[in-house]
Design a protein around this motif. Structure first.
Motif, PDB file in Angstrom:
ATOM      1  N   ALA A 278       0.835  -1.200   0.000  1.00 11.30           N
ATOM      2  CA  ALA A 278       0.000   0.000   0.000  1.00 11.30           C
ATOM      3  C   ALA A 278       0.871   1.252   0.000  1.00 11.30           C
ATOM      4  CB  ALA A 278      -0.931  -0.009   1.208  1.00 11.30           C
ATOM      5  N   VAL A 279       1.924   1.260   0.826  1.00 11.59           N
ATOM      6  CA  VAL A 279       2.792   2.447   0.900  1.00 11.59           C
ATOM      7  C   VAL A 279       3.526   2.650  -0.423  1.00 11.59           C
ATOM      8  CG1 VAL A 279       4.869   3.367   1.986  1.00 11.59           C
ATOM      9  CG2 VAL A 279       3.071   2.375   3.394  1.00 11.59           C
ATOM     10  N   GLY A 307       4.029  -2.138  -5.909  1.00 11.91           N
ATOM     11  CA  GLY A 307       3.165  -2.043  -4.734  1.00 11.91           C
ATOM     12  C   GLY A 307       1.888  -2.847  -4.930  1.00 11.91           C
ATOM     13  N   ILE A 308       1.253  -2.702  -6.096  1.00 15.64           N
ATOM     14  CA  ILE A 308       0.007  -3.442  -6.351  1.00 15.64           C
ATOM     15  C   ILE A 308       0.275  -4.952  -6.334  1.00 15.64           C
ATOM     16  CG2 ILE A 308      -1.792  -3.898  -8.064  1.00 15.64           C
ATOM     17  CD1 ILE A 308      -1.515  -1.007  -8.954  1.00 15.64           C
ATOM     18  N   ILE A 309       1.393  -5.350  -6.955  1.00 12.47           N
ATOM     19  CA  ILE A 309       1.729  -6.774  -6.969  1.00 12.47           C
ATOM     20  C   ILE A 309       1.927  -7.271  -5.539  1.00 12.47           C
ATOM     21  CG2 ILE A 309       3.511  -8.431  -7.632  1.00 12.47           C
ATOM     22  CD1 ILE A 309       3.996  -6.639 -10.117  1.00 12.47           C
ATOM     23  N   THR A 310       2.628  -6.454  -4.730  1.00 12.14           N
ATOM     24  CA  THR A 310       2.902  -6.873  -3.358  1.00 12.14           C
ATOM     25  C   THR A 310       1.619  -6.943  -2.540  1.00 12.14           C
ATOM     26  OG1 THR A 310       4.971  -5.702  -3.618  1.00 12.14           O
ATOM     27  CG2 THR A 310       4.441  -6.477  -1.420  1.00 12.14           C
ATOM     28  N   VAL A 408     -10.647  -9.572  -1.736  1.00 17.78           N
ATOM     29  CA  VAL A 408     -10.894  -8.965  -0.424  1.00 17.78           C
ATOM     30  C   VAL A 408     -12.381  -8.697  -0.205  1.00 17.78           C
ATOM     31  CG1 VAL A 408      -8.608  -7.993  -0.102  1.00 17.78           C
ATOM     32  CG2 VAL A 408     -10.323  -6.657  -1.286  1.00 17.78           C
ATOM     33  N   PHE A 409     -13.103  -8.370  -1.271  1.00 13.77           N
ATOM     34  CA  PHE A 409     -14.548  -8.160  -1.131  1.00 13.77           C
ATOM     35  C   PHE A 409     -15.226  -9.460  -0.699  1.00 13.77           C
ATOM     36  CE2 PHE A 409     -14.849  -4.003  -3.308  1.00 13.77           C
ATOM     37  CZ  PHE A 409     -15.926  -3.470  -2.640  1.00 13.77           C
ATOM     38  N   VAL A 426      -6.961  -2.535   1.566  1.00 15.72           N
ATOM     39  CA  VAL A 426      -6.699  -2.839   0.161  1.00 15.72           C
ATOM     40  C   VAL A 426      -7.627  -2.037  -0.755  1.00 15.72           C
ATOM     41  CG1 VAL A 426      -6.778  -4.649  -1.576  1.00 15.72           C
ATOM     42  CG2 VAL A 426      -5.738  -5.100   0.633  1.00 15.72           C
ATOM     43  N   ILE A 427      -8.924  -1.982  -0.416  1.00 22.20           N
ATOM     44  CA  ILE A 427      -9.855  -1.232  -1.263  1.00 22.20           C
ATOM     45  C   ILE A 427      -9.478   0.241  -1.279  1.00 22.20           C
ATOM     46  CG2 ILE A 427     -12.250  -0.482  -1.530  1.00 22.20           C
ATOM     47  CD1 ILE A 427     -13.069  -3.157  -0.243  1.00 22.20           C
TER      48      ILE A 427
END
Lengths: 659, 303
Positions: A278-279, A307-310, A408-409, A426-427
């Motif tokens: 996220a960071v 970041g998105i992959i992580t 996550v949803f 995450v969202i």
């Protein structure tokens, strides 16, 4: 397997032939690129086979080095990384063959091709190595050959500095990996990956942190990313495409491989990954927004996408930890699919940036403008890449982010607090990243390609040749195809997910099947969207045909002499957002206001330097260099004394061994 | 069933421009004017469709495909939104994410169209648009996540059809918060006061209107119609959450939903008549506030 090794040999021979013919630019380019393309096609066949059928192929040779063995293996995880490595490198090689010819007068083209092919071999070996020592050797081949590529234009001071930063960062990362493998080997008694098992949890925790720093430096996690904004702009563009598109992914690969070795993940590992993701994602795109140089902007976007992959990996790992197949399957599927997608669209964008650089001789966004009319192909493909990287439907970037969202949803619906908190993070992070990426790429595309030319640089723009066009169009087509055929891709990911998650086959299959059903809906919507767009385009043409359609100036509120300098610039476009997030960005502004009744000169300049570089590394290095300067007496520059040091060290070691 | 679903979409496409008419009439009543006809937007679109077009010399094909993409996205999005108890034409797990991102696509092109003219006013509007939409997106998605958590479904149709008025007894506070958050998103995305003023006379202070300053003829018609549909769809989400009337009788439910849409338009008109536009610098605070409300709602539902 032998096909794979033969492919590497072809790539190497191509590089060597190019090195020998370095003085003849055309021949050097031909051998280098042909070797890379032919070798990649040969070597990627076994990778595809393994990916689809899940049958692991291995090859082992003894190696006369303690703990070393030439043990290579292609399993589904390796295959997922091998396919983009070979694919993008081959496409970028075609591009490079034309791109590098611009330097034929000044440079020997043998060396860059030799190192390009060596880089390709290094990356491929990293992903298939199953022995710690072999892994480190391949890792080093990859780092060093890319260092020589980054410093291709070594006569420029900025490039030399970039190369140095890159070299140091890589070796700090490698240092952590050396410790990682020593500890691992010490525990297992062997460095062959298949002999390592049952790592105790205290050791596993230490190893996890070492892997995060070691592999994270390569991948570009915040705040270990400092080398990226230097190295990517310095390298020739097809090399930047490969480095950003696939080389940094070897860091992700290393992390995934480490996770499969280290055993059951405690919850805090997952949280570390999600938070790092996220960071890196949010700050990466924020810093990108504040950049003035196109390639530097793209480099920061690599941080964002890593970041998105992580985030995807963290979510997947959390799924393993919480024993939730939904989360595990969708998290890893989304994260790994994003590895491939990012290779495609980021490769495309760097090639596009290279085309702009090639024809306009500058990458400074605020000096460009209006080049869509002079470079229609580059503009169109860059637009496709921009839509894909913003994660917008109907292209591939949307699908991977969508899978993570879906995970996550879905999981958040069923669980309590422990499922909802990660969903919330995450969202929130993905939504914010999406919005900021849109701001960043409308800025980049809008200011560079649209409007009026802002300088003579932009005036001289011209379309690039067939080789470069071919590469960009191929990648743009892949962005669309990977989006439209995403259900099939996801469905075939079962072998990879199985290897990473250790779930049962029916669980994985069921989750992937349901995800791919959802994706078919998305594909359906996309196809209808294309249909409607087609219908309306025709309708609009019909409506306008035969009517009065005039050309005039842009509405200027009655002002008599609008000029290109009055256009909104990239800096002003991004200003509301950069001001909003000034806490992180700390942009420095130099303003000299217009003075007097008839002002002659005024200027405005902004500069956003990296916070982690400025507030973390610079002070740290200052201290280190202060400390190390005390040891300077040790170094005389005389060879004899250095030999003496070696002899002394060996002597001490011998005595130590005897005792 | 499929006819009912299509009916839902037909209503959206047919009635969307009416909302703006009601808003403008409400504002006129507040200002003591007679105001324009309720169907003014229909007349405008019809008139524009019959006209030629004027293009700026600096524009490229982006400027010409933009309106087409914007309207196409609005149409396909209309197929994803349930209305008045009727399920959407297309619904699947996670369609709410696709819905949010589809509007991202149309925004992407709207912003590029504005940049294509090379006008500093339009650049300014584009810059503001991306700033505010960046902040409104998390509010919308987290707000919908809260509803999803409450209902246990992640497709808009299932989510909305499982709601009914008893939510106000079970989770009233959370629904108030989500309602407010989505109202703010509604006002932002549709460029209404207090975020943007569609009727301002100065290019310098506009956001959405300034981005389409150079469009004319059928292109402008497509943009206006697309914007009207977008307003309808976000309104449908808002009333679907706040006043979920589900009696079982489809006709009654649709009429109720239509009534609430009209009511929503009147409320927007009242807001626009009674409030001044916020300073641009204060808009981000409002939007971050909306995101916070959404998060709070999620926490409340969790409890």
């Amino acid at each position: 397997m032998s096909l794979f090794l033969w492919g590497l040999v072809i790539i190497f021979v191509g590089g060597l032939a190019s090195l020998i013919n370095g003085r003849r630019a055309g021949l050097a380019s031909f051998f280098g690129a042909a070797g890379a393309v032919a070798g990649s096609i040969t070597a990627v066949i076994p990778a595809f086979k393994v990916f689809l059928h899940g049958v692991t192929e291995s090859f082992r040779l003894n190696w006369n080095i303690p703990f070393g063995s030439f043990f290579v293996q292609i399993d589904a995880i390796s295959a997922v990384f091998l396919i983009p490595i070979f694919g993008l490198s081959a496409i970028a090689a075609v591009y490079g063959a034309e791109y590098l010819l611009a330097y034929r007068e000044k440079k020997n083209l043998g060396a860059p091709w030799f190192f390009y092919n060596l880089l390709l071999i290094g990356m491929a070996l990293v992903v298939v190595a199953r022995n710690g020592l072999l892994f480190l050797v391949a890792w080093e081949i990859m780092s060093l050959s890319s260092f020589f590529l980054v410093t291709f234009e070594y006569e420029r001071q900025t490039v030399r500095q970039a190369g140095l930063i890159y070299l140091i960062a890589m070796h700090i990362g490698t240092a952590f990996l050396v410790v990682f493998f020593i500890l691992l080997g010490h525990h297992a008694g062997s460095l062959d990956f298949d002999k390592i098992s049952g790592v105790p949890s205290s050791l596993a925790n230490v190893l996890f942190m070492l892997a995060i720093v070691g592999f994270g430096t390569k991948a570009g996690f915040m705040p270990l990313h400092v080398w990226l904004p230097y190295a990517h702009p310095a390298a020739p563009s097809h090399v930047s495409a490969v480095m950003s598109g696939v080389m940094i992914k070897t860091g992700i690969y290393g992390l995934v491989r480490a996770l499969t070795i280290l055993g059951f993940p405690p919850a805090w590992w997952c949280w570390v990954l999600i938070l790092i993701g996220a960071v890196s994602g949010v700050l990466g795109v924020l810093f990108a927004l504040a950049q003035h140089d196109l390639k530097r902007l793209l480099a920061y976007h690599s941080v964002e996408n890593i970041g998105i992959i992580t985030i995807g990996l963290g979510v997947g790992l959390l799924g393993i930890n919480m024993n939730s197949p939904i989360l595990a399957v969708l998290g890893f599927a989304g994260g790994l699919f994003h590895v491939i997608n990012h290779a495609v669209f980021k490769g495309l964008l760097f090639l596009g940036a290279g085309a702009v650089l090639h024809s306009c001789k500058t990458g400074h966004i605020d000096l460009l403008g209006g080049i869509i009319k002079r470079m229609p192909w580059t503009a169109f493909t860059f637009l496709i890449g921009s839509i894909a990287i913003c994660g917008l439907p109907p292209l591939n970037g949307f699908v991977s982010e969508f899978l993570i969202y879906l995970g996550v949803f879905k999981n958040g619906m069923g669980g309590g607090l422990e499922a909802v908190i990660p969903a919330l993070i995450v969202i929130g992070a993905l939504a914010l990243i999406g919005g900021l990426a849109l701001a960043c790429f409308t800025k980049a595309f809008g200011v560079i390609f649209l409007g009026h030319p802002r300088s003579d640089y932009a005036q001289q723009a011209h379309e690039v040749g067939p080789g470069m066009k071919f590469s960009m169009v191929t990648l743009a087509a892949l962005c669309l195809l990977l989006g439209i055929f995403s259900p099939l891709v996801i469905k075939s990911a079962e072998n990879v997910i199985l290897e990473i998650t250790l779930l049962t086959f029916p669980d994985v299959q069921a989750e992937l099947a349901s995800a791919s059903t959802v994706l078919w809906n998305f594909v359906f919507v996309s196809l209808i969207l294309f249909g409607i767009i087609g219908v309306f385009t025709v309708l609009r043409k019909l409506l306008l045909s035969g009517r009065c359609v005039r050309q005039t100036v842009t509405w200027d509120c009655g002002y008599a002499q609008p000029g290109p300098k009055m256009q909104y610039t990239a800096t002003s476009f991004a200003q509301p957002l950069t001001d909003l997030f000034k806490l992180f960005l700390r942009t420095r502004k130099d303003i000299s206001h217009p003075k007097g009744v008839f002002p002659v000169q005024s200027a405005f300049h902004t500069d956003t330097s990296d916070i982690s570089e400025k507030y973390m590394y610079e002070p740290a290095y200052k201290w280190i260099s202060l400390l190390l300067s005390k040891l300077r007496w040790f170094q005389h520059g005389r060879l004899q004394i250095y030999v003496l040091y070696i002899a002394l060290t060996l002597g001490i070691l011998l005595i130590w061994k005897m005792m | 069933m499929i006819i009912l679903k299509l009916l839902n979409m037909v209503i959206a496409l047919a009635a969307a421009p009416l909302l703006l008419g009601i808003i403008n009439r409400t504002k006129a009543v507040f200002a003591g004017r007679t105001g324009q006809p309720l169907l003014q937007l229909y007349y405008d679109i019809w008139k524009l469709l019959r006209k030629g077009a004027v293009y700026s010399r600096s524009t490229s094909w982006i400027f010409r495909v933009g309106p087409v993409i914007g309207l196409s996205v609005a149409l396909i999005a209309a197929a994803l939104i349930p209305f008045g108890g009727l399920p959407a034409v297309i619904s699947f797990k996670g369609d709410l994410i696709l819905f949010a991102y589809l509007f991202g696509l149309s925004r992407f092109f709207t912003v590029l169209m504005a940049m294509d003219t090379g006008s500093s006013f339009e650049g300014m509007g584009a810059s503001r648009e991306v700033t505010f939409s960046t902040l409104s997106e998390p509010a919308l998605l987290i707000g919908l996540a809260a509803i999803a958590k409450y209902t246990g479904y992640i497709s808009l149709s299932q989510m909305f059809s499982s709601l009914n008025l008893s939510v106000w007894l079970n989770a009233g506070p959370a629904f108030v918060l989500v309602g407010f958050a989505i109202l703010i998103v509604f006002l932002t995305e549709n460029s209404r006061i207090p975020i943007d003023d569609p009727n301002t006379h100065l290019e310098l202070t506009m956001i959405h209107e300034v981005m389409i300053l150079d469009h004319s003829g059928p292109d402008l018609a497509m943009i206006l119609y697309g914007a009207a549909i977008k307003m309808w769809l976000l309104g449908a989400i808002l009333i679907g959450i706040v006043v979920p009337v589900h009696s079982g009788n489809a006709l009654f439910d649709i009429s109720a939903a239509m009534l609430f849409m009209i009511l929503l338009a009147i409320v927007i008109g009242v807001i626009e008549s009674s409030m001044a536009r916020l300073k641009l610098l204060h808009v981000p605070q409002l939007l971050i506030g909306a995101t916070t409300l959404s998060i709070l709602a999620l926490v409340l539902i969790l409890r």
